[in-house]
Design a protein around this motif. Structure first.
Motif, PDB file in Angstrom:
ATOM      1  N   GLY A 157      -1.300   4.813  -6.090  1.00  0.00           N
ATOM      2  CA  GLY A 157      -2.206   3.774  -5.613  1.00  0.00           C
ATOM      3  C   GLY A 157      -2.128   3.697  -4.110  1.00  0.00           C
ATOM      4  N   PHE A 158      -2.811   2.724  -3.558  1.00  0.00           N
ATOM      5  CA  PHE A 158      -2.809   2.544  -2.112  1.00  0.00           C
ATOM      6  C   PHE A 158      -1.758   1.508  -1.721  1.00  0.00           C
ATOM      7  CE2 PHE A 158      -7.300   3.838  -2.909  1.00  0.00           C
ATOM      8  CZ  PHE A 158      -7.202   5.076  -2.275  1.00  0.00           C
ATOM      9  N   VAL A 159      -0.978   1.837  -0.703  1.00  0.00           N
ATOM     10  CA  VAL A 159       0.055   0.920  -0.236  1.00  0.00           C
ATOM     11  C   VAL A 159      -0.524  -0.011   0.821  1.00  0.00           C
ATOM     12  CG1 VAL A 159       1.899   2.581  -0.699  1.00  0.00           C
ATOM     13  CG2 VAL A 159       0.871   2.496   1.586  1.00  0.00           C
ATOM     14  N   SER A 160       0.077  -1.163   0.985  1.00  0.00           N
ATOM     15  CA  SER A 160      -0.261  -2.013   2.114  1.00  0.00           C
ATOM     16  C   SER A 160       0.031  -1.230   3.390  1.00  0.00           C
ATOM     17  CB  SER A 160       0.559  -3.298   2.081  1.00  0.00           C
ATOM     18  OG  SER A 160       0.279  -4.038   0.913  1.00  0.00           O
TER      19      SER A 160
ATOM     20  N   ILE B  76     -12.403  -6.430  -4.192  1.00  0.00           N
ATOM     21  CA  ILE B  76     -12.339  -5.028  -3.748  1.00  0.00           C
ATOM     22  C   ILE B  76     -11.951  -4.159  -4.938  1.00  0.00           C
ATOM     23  CG2 ILE B  76     -11.201  -3.384  -2.210  1.00  0.00           C
ATOM     24  CD1 ILE B  76     -10.599  -5.736  -0.325  1.00  0.00           C
ATOM     25  N   ALA B  77     -12.764  -3.149  -5.231  1.00  0.00           N
ATOM     26  CA  ALA B  77     -12.440  -2.217  -6.314  1.00  0.00           C
ATOM     27  C   ALA B  77     -11.122  -1.512  -6.006  1.00  0.00           C
ATOM     28  CB  ALA B  77     -13.553  -1.191  -6.473  1.00  0.00           C
ATOM     29  N   PRO B  78     -10.204  -1.376  -6.982  1.00  0.00           N
ATOM     30  CA  PRO B  78      -8.901  -0.755  -6.715  1.00  0.00           C
ATOM     31  C   PRO B  78      -8.999   0.604  -6.029  1.00  0.00           C
ATOM     32  CG  PRO B  78      -8.895  -1.761  -8.881  1.00  0.00           C
ATOM     33  CD  PRO B  78     -10.304  -1.872  -8.367  1.00  0.00           C
ATOM     34  N   GLY B  79     -10.012   1.402  -6.401  1.00  0.00           N
ATOM     35  CA  GLY B  79     -10.153   2.722  -5.805  1.00  0.00           C
ATOM     36  C   GLY B  79     -10.626   2.707  -4.368  1.00  0.00           C
TER      37      GLY B  79
ATOM     38  N   ALA C 281      -9.202   8.140  -0.439  1.00  0.00           N
ATOM     39  CA  ALA C 281     -10.096   7.459  -1.375  1.00  0.00           C
ATOM     40  C   ALA C 281     -11.423   8.194  -1.477  1.00  0.00           C
ATOM     41  CB  ALA C 281     -10.320   6.014  -0.923  1.00  0.00           C
ATOM     42  N   ALA C 282     -11.953   8.619  -0.323  1.00  0.00           N
ATOM     43  CA  ALA C 282     -13.222   9.341  -0.327  1.00  0.00           C
ATOM     44  C   ALA C 282     -13.097  10.651  -1.095  1.00  0.00           C
ATOM     45  CB  ALA C 282     -13.667   9.607   1.114  1.00  0.00           C
TER      46      ALA C 282
END
Length: 293
Positions: free
Chosen positions: A142-145, A119-122, A279-280
């Protein structure tokens, strides 16, 4: 914290999730208006595990209700690691997909970590990659769980400041226990991780101002272990709508407690949707803050 027994106030995850989701839907609508492109979440399901099928169906439905397109990829149970990595890599490279959710667990024959790392980080809106974990650990963007992220949102909504408090996390999974501790540490809590090898678990839990139960064993955490006035977050979900905490016993001593269901679960999905729209926005050249996210 109070030193006297109390009756806990429930932390209403359903209501808080509805508030977050409403903001996310508004952000998705505005993003679509500005760019002509609706956010898109791709879900990947391997096999036909009934619980996983139900979870994916529910997430897809929530997307549709809130202005997020969904792309569903269903693979047979016998799918190999190489094939799954190929599929996930293809979604990572697809500009029409903004977020990717690989429903877990996958089959025991599959290298789940290899699949996650494709999965791409973004696009890691579920916060499952090593990149996302490192960002959580270092306090970087970044994205959190999603479940730990939902827990932090709940604590904030109920005015619980982790700074200076002793948080005990029972569980050390890569997508729940470990990142929950990282997020609490980033907010200046003193964090203790407990697990199956912990000696005298009741004593460790009894020291906690904040308890996060994330071990996947029904009612493992007993009410009499809870420090009077502590905040109890039950991230477990077991058959029969039972969490990892003895709810009645803990509620008699805690100040705040999450019910099961209706506590952490709705927040998990709400964070997933929000991170998908964020993300979008980034991929489409828009500022998430300008969308209220």
């Amino acid at each position: 914290m109070s030193t006297h027994p109390t009756t806990a106030r429930p932390m209403d995850g359903t209501a808080r999730a509805a508030e977050l989701t409403a903001r996310t839907a508004a952000g998705a609508a505005e993003l679509t208006r500005r760019t002509g492109t609706a956010p898109c979440l791709a879900t990947v399901l391997v096999g036909e595990d009934p619980a996983s099928v139900t979870y994916v169906r529910m997430k897809v439905r929530r997307c549709e209700l809130n202005g997020i397109r969904s792309r569903q990829v269903v693979l047979p149970a016998g799918t190999t690691t190489d094939r799954l990595v190929e599929v996930v890599s293809g979604l990572s490279a697809d500009p029409e997909v903004h977020g990717i959710l690989l429903q877990h667990p996958v089959g025991a024959h599959i290298d789940e970590r290899a699949a996650f790392e494709a999965i791409a980080p973004g696009k890691d809106v579920d916060g499952v990659t090593m990149h996302s974990f490192a960002a959580m650990g270092f306090g970087l963007p970044g994205f959190v769980s999603c479940t730990p992220g939902g827990i932090m949102r709940l604590l904030d909504a109920y005015g619980v400041d982790p700074a200076g408090r002793h948080a005990v996390v029972v569980g050390r999974s890569a997508i729940l226990g470990r990142p929950a501790g990282m997020l609490l540490l980033a907010r200046d809590a003193t964090v203790t991780y407990c697990h199956s090898r912990t000696v005298d678990l009741p004593a460790r839990v009894a020291e906690a101002d904040i308890v996060v139960a994330a071990v996947g064993r029904p009612e493992l955490i007993r009410g009499e272990w809870i420090k009077p006035g502590a905040v109890v977050v039950d991230a477990g979900y077991n058959p029969g709508n039972v969490g990892d905490v003895d709810f009645a016993g803990a509620a008699a001593r805690a100040s705040l407690i999450t019910p099961v269901p209706g506590g952490v679960g709705p927040m998990t999905v709400a964070v997933l949707l929000e991170q998908t729209v964020r993300a979008a926005a980034v991929q489409l050249g828009e500022d998430p803050a300008a969308l209220g996210l």
